[in-house]
Design a protein around this motif. Sequence first.
Motif, PDB file in Angstrom:
ATOM      1  N   ALA A 180       0.887  -1.314   0.059  1.00  0.00           N
ATOM      2  CA  ALA A 180      -0.036  -0.082  -0.093  1.00  0.00           C
ATOM      3  C   ALA A 180       0.972   1.287   0.094  1.00  0.00           C
ATOM      4  O   ALA A 180       1.943   1.181   0.114  1.00  0.00           O
ATOM      5  CB  ALA A 180      -0.972   0.194   1.136  1.00  0.00           C
ATOM      6  N   LEU A 181       0.225   2.440  -0.060  1.00  0.00           N
ATOM      7  CA  LEU A 181       0.950   3.486  -0.180  1.00  0.00           C
ATOM      8  C   LEU A 181       0.248   4.573   0.741  1.00  0.00           C
ATOM      9  O   LEU A 181      -1.101   4.683   0.977  1.00  0.00           O
ATOM     10  CB  LEU A 181       1.011   4.328  -1.435  1.00  0.00           C
ATOM     11  CG  LEU A 181       1.888   3.586  -2.708  1.00  0.00           C
ATOM     12  CD1 LEU A 181       1.639   4.241  -3.907  1.00  0.00           C
ATOM     13  CD2 LEU A 181       3.238   3.982  -2.417  1.00  0.00           C
ATOM     14  N   ASP A 182       0.796   5.349   1.625  1.00  0.00           N
ATOM     15  CA  ASP A 182       0.284   6.191   2.685  1.00  0.00           C
ATOM     16  C   ASP A 182       0.525   7.613   2.134  1.00  0.00           C
ATOM     17  O   ASP A 182       1.458   8.223   2.310  1.00  0.00           O
ATOM     18  CB  ASP A 182       0.804   6.002   3.853  1.00  0.00           C
ATOM     19  CG  ASP A 182      -0.004   6.782   4.991  1.00  0.00           C
ATOM     20  OD1 ASP A 182      -0.415   7.852   4.885  1.00  0.00           O
ATOM     21  OD2 ASP A 182       0.011   6.379   6.277  1.00  0.00           O
ATOM     22  N   LEU A 183      -0.341   8.219   1.114  1.00  0.00           N
ATOM     23  CA  LEU A 183      -0.156   9.424   0.426  1.00  0.00           C
ATOM     24  C   LEU A 183      -0.142  10.648   1.300  1.00  0.00           C
ATOM     25  O   LEU A 183       0.833  11.556   1.321  1.00  0.00           O
ATOM     26  CB  LEU A 183      -0.995   9.663  -0.684  1.00  0.00           C
ATOM     27  CG  LEU A 183      -1.024   8.523  -1.671  1.00  0.00           C
ATOM     28  CD1 LEU A 183      -2.067   9.116  -2.936  1.00  0.00           C
ATOM     29  CD2 LEU A 183       0.357   8.543  -2.484  1.00  0.00           C
ATOM     30  N   PRO A 184      -1.056  10.514   2.424  1.00  0.00           N
ATOM     31  CA  PRO A 184      -1.017  11.582   3.462  1.00  0.00           C
ATOM     32  C   PRO A 184       0.266  11.806   4.251  1.00  0.00           C
ATOM     33  O   PRO A 184       0.652  12.767   4.498  1.00  0.00           O
ATOM     34  CB  PRO A 184      -2.140  11.357   4.347  1.00  0.00           C
ATOM     35  CG  PRO A 184      -3.208  10.326   3.468  1.00  0.00           C
ATOM     36  CD  PRO A 184      -2.489   9.675   2.389  1.00  0.00           C
ATOM     37  N   ALA A 185       0.638  10.736   4.534  1.00  0.00           N
ATOM     38  CA  ALA A 185       2.041  10.653   5.078  1.00  0.00           C
ATOM     39  C   ALA A 185       3.063  11.321   4.309  1.00  0.00           C
ATOM     40  O   ALA A 185       3.994  12.207   4.670  1.00  0.00           O
ATOM     41  CB  ALA A 185       2.505   9.395   5.842  1.00  0.00           C
ATOM     42  N   GLY A 186       3.126  10.983   3.297  1.00  0.00           N
ATOM     43  CA  GLY A 186       4.068  11.618   2.191  1.00  0.00           C
ATOM     44  C   GLY A 186       3.932  13.010   2.117  1.00  0.00           C
ATOM     45  O   GLY A 186       4.955  13.855   2.025  1.00  0.00           O
ATOM     46  N   VAL A 187       2.718  13.409   1.991  1.00  0.00           N
ATOM     47  CA  VAL A 187       2.300  14.811   1.891  1.00  0.00           C
ATOM     48  C   VAL A 187       2.868  15.570   2.952  1.00  0.00           C
ATOM     49  O   VAL A 187       3.450  16.675   3.003  1.00  0.00           O
ATOM     50  CB  VAL A 187       0.977  15.303   1.604  1.00  0.00           C
ATOM     51  CG1 VAL A 187       0.506  16.777   1.684  1.00  0.00           C
ATOM     52  CG2 VAL A 187       0.420  14.873   0.155  1.00  0.00           C
ATOM     53  N   ARG A 188       2.561  15.068   4.404  1.00  0.00           N
ATOM     54  CA  ARG A 188       3.157  15.738   5.469  1.00  0.00           C
ATOM     55  C   ARG A 188       4.513  15.958   5.510  1.00  0.00           C
ATOM     56  O   ARG A 188       5.240  16.701   5.985  1.00  0.00           O
ATOM     57  CB  ARG A 188       2.420  15.068   6.798  1.00  0.00           C
ATOM     58  CG  ARG A 188       0.949  15.042   6.917  1.00  0.00           C
ATOM     59  CD  ARG A 188       0.382  14.668   7.928  1.00  0.00           C
ATOM     60  NE  ARG A 188       0.712  13.088   8.425  1.00  0.00           N
ATOM     61  CZ  ARG A 188      -0.098  12.129   7.954  1.00  0.00           C
ATOM     62  NH1 ARG A 188      -1.340  12.414   7.553  1.00  0.00           N
ATOM     63  NH2 ARG A 188       0.076  10.906   8.262  1.00  0.00           N
ATOM     64  N   ALA A 189       5.018  14.756   5.268  1.00  0.00           N
ATOM     65  CA  ALA A 189       6.603  14.599   5.187  1.00  0.00           C
ATOM     66  C   ALA A 189       7.286  15.903   4.140  1.00  0.00           C
ATOM     67  O   ALA A 189       8.074  16.566   4.672  1.00  0.00           O
ATOM     68  CB  ALA A 189       7.265  13.446   4.713  1.00  0.00           C
ATOM     69  N   GLN A 190       6.681  15.985   3.185  1.00  0.00           N
ATOM     70  CA  GLN A 190       7.130  17.005   2.232  1.00  0.00           C
ATOM     71  C   GLN A 190       7.006  18.419   2.576  1.00  0.00           C
ATOM     72  O   GLN A 190       7.743  19.397   2.550  1.00  0.00           O
ATOM     73  CB  GLN A 190       6.333  16.657   0.811  1.00  0.00           C
ATOM     74  CG  GLN A 190       6.917  15.526  -0.080  1.00  0.00           C
ATOM     75  CD  GLN A 190       5.947  15.178  -1.072  1.00  0.00           C
ATOM     76  OE1 GLN A 190       4.652  15.465  -1.239  1.00  0.00           O
ATOM     77  NE2 GLN A 190       6.507  14.288  -2.275  1.00  0.00           N
ATOM     78  N   LEU A 191       5.809  18.607   3.233  1.00  0.00           N
ATOM     79  CA  LEU A 191       5.657  20.126   3.933  1.00  0.00           C
ATOM     80  C   LEU A 191       6.228  20.294   4.997  1.00  0.00           C
ATOM     81  O   LEU A 191       7.257  21.472   5.034  1.00  0.00           O
ATOM     82  CB  LEU A 191       4.091  19.964   4.508  1.00  0.00           C
ATOM     83  CG  LEU A 191       3.137  19.965   3.393  1.00  0.00           C
ATOM     84  CD1 LEU A 191       1.606  19.719   4.017  1.00  0.00           C
ATOM     85  CD2 LEU A 191       2.969  21.300   2.679  1.00  0.00           C
ATOM     86  N   GLU A 192       6.862  19.304   5.952  1.00  0.00           N
ATOM     87  CA  GLU A 192       7.572  19.445   6.966  1.00  0.00           C
ATOM     88  C   GLU A 192       9.124  19.768   6.455  1.00  0.00           C
ATOM     89  O   GLU A 192       9.801  20.507   7.049  1.00  0.00           O
ATOM     90  CB  GLU A 192       7.645  18.249   7.975  1.00  0.00           C
ATOM     91  CG  GLU A 192       6.131  18.253   8.636  1.00  0.00           C
ATOM     92  CD  GLU A 192       6.055  16.814   9.274  1.00  0.00           C
ATOM     93  OE1 GLU A 192       6.802  15.885   9.081  1.00  0.00           O
ATOM     94  OE2 GLU A 192       4.829  16.662   9.751  1.00  0.00           O
ATOM     95  N   ALA A 193       9.359  18.962   5.308  1.00  0.00           N
ATOM     96  CA  ALA A 193      10.711  19.202   4.827  1.00  0.00           C
ATOM     97  C   ALA A 193      10.849  20.616   4.202  1.00  0.00           C
ATOM     98  O   ALA A 193      12.142  21.210   4.026  1.00  0.00           O
ATOM     99  CB  ALA A 193      11.051  18.067   3.657  1.00  0.00           C
ATOM    100  N   VAL A 194       9.972  21.371   3.824  1.00  0.00           N
ATOM    101  CA  VAL A 194      10.237  22.723   3.550  1.00  0.00           C
ATOM    102  C   VAL A 194       9.911  23.745   4.469  1.00  0.00           C
ATOM    103  O   VAL A 194       9.368  25.051   4.013  1.00  0.00           O
ATOM    104  CB  VAL A 194       9.341  22.788   1.867  1.00  0.00           C
ATOM    105  CG1 VAL A 194      10.103  22.218   1.115  1.00  0.00           C
ATOM    106  CG2 VAL A 194       7.998  22.515   2.007  1.00  0.00           C
ATOM    107  N   GLY A 195       9.743  23.448   5.521  1.00  0.00           N
ATOM    108  CA  GLY A 195       9.187  24.268   6.987  1.00  0.00           C
ATOM    109  C   GLY A 195       8.034  24.788   6.954  1.00  0.00           C
ATOM    110  O   GLY A 195       7.456  25.916   7.511  1.00  0.00           O
TER     111      GLY A 195
END
Length: 231
Positions: A180-195
């Motif tokens: 499976a893929l956890d797209l919301p977790a990926g989005v949250r990680a991307q947001l956190e990575a750019v502050g």
Amino acid sequence: MFWWRKEVRPGISVAFSDDDAGNLALHVADNPDDVMARRVRLEAAAGLGERHFQYMNQVHGKAVEFISVHGDGPTADAMVSRGQPLAVMVADCVPVVLLGDVEDESDPVLAVVHAGRPGVAADIVSATVVNMRSRGAATISAWVGPSICGACYEVPEQLRTDVVAAVPETWSTTSWGTPALDLPAGVRAQLEAVGVTVEYSGECTLETARLYSYRRNQQTGRFAGLVWTHE
């Protein structure tokens, strides 16, 4: 009408609609007149007055468009404005709403993102944040709307491998033990990575009857993530 709604800053609201608002998409074999009537009803409920939400023609790409005034929807998967109300439509993909505070207290920078699997893999979220900062956004916050969760979004093993290579945080297995893929977790990680601070993360669309889910029923509508300033 609204699954979740909040005045997130004085004079600025974020919301996600539900099935009471009805299908808001023109591309799902619904009656166009009915869709437009629902959009008008939603705008009235939001208190937009004579203004309108700007929608877009979403194609699972990486284009980010700046919207200065309401008009024909651009072909894009993210939009940025300096006050024009914006809408993003989904039925399992991740709807992301962003707000950028401007240091001189002029019109805020608003944005919406359609982050489906291709968009998450291509990091459309970061591209949108870059666009917002180029337009004066200093501190940016995000609201990650309802979308299919990592325990429900089953995909082939190779597809999981490909996406995880780009976004490791998307790795998941279903509740029944398949890839499976956890797209919301990926989005949250991307947001956190750019502050960017994530202020809200929504429920699973597949598990929530009042939200449209393409995985639950392919003949379904679309709900919307919304951001607007008050008159």
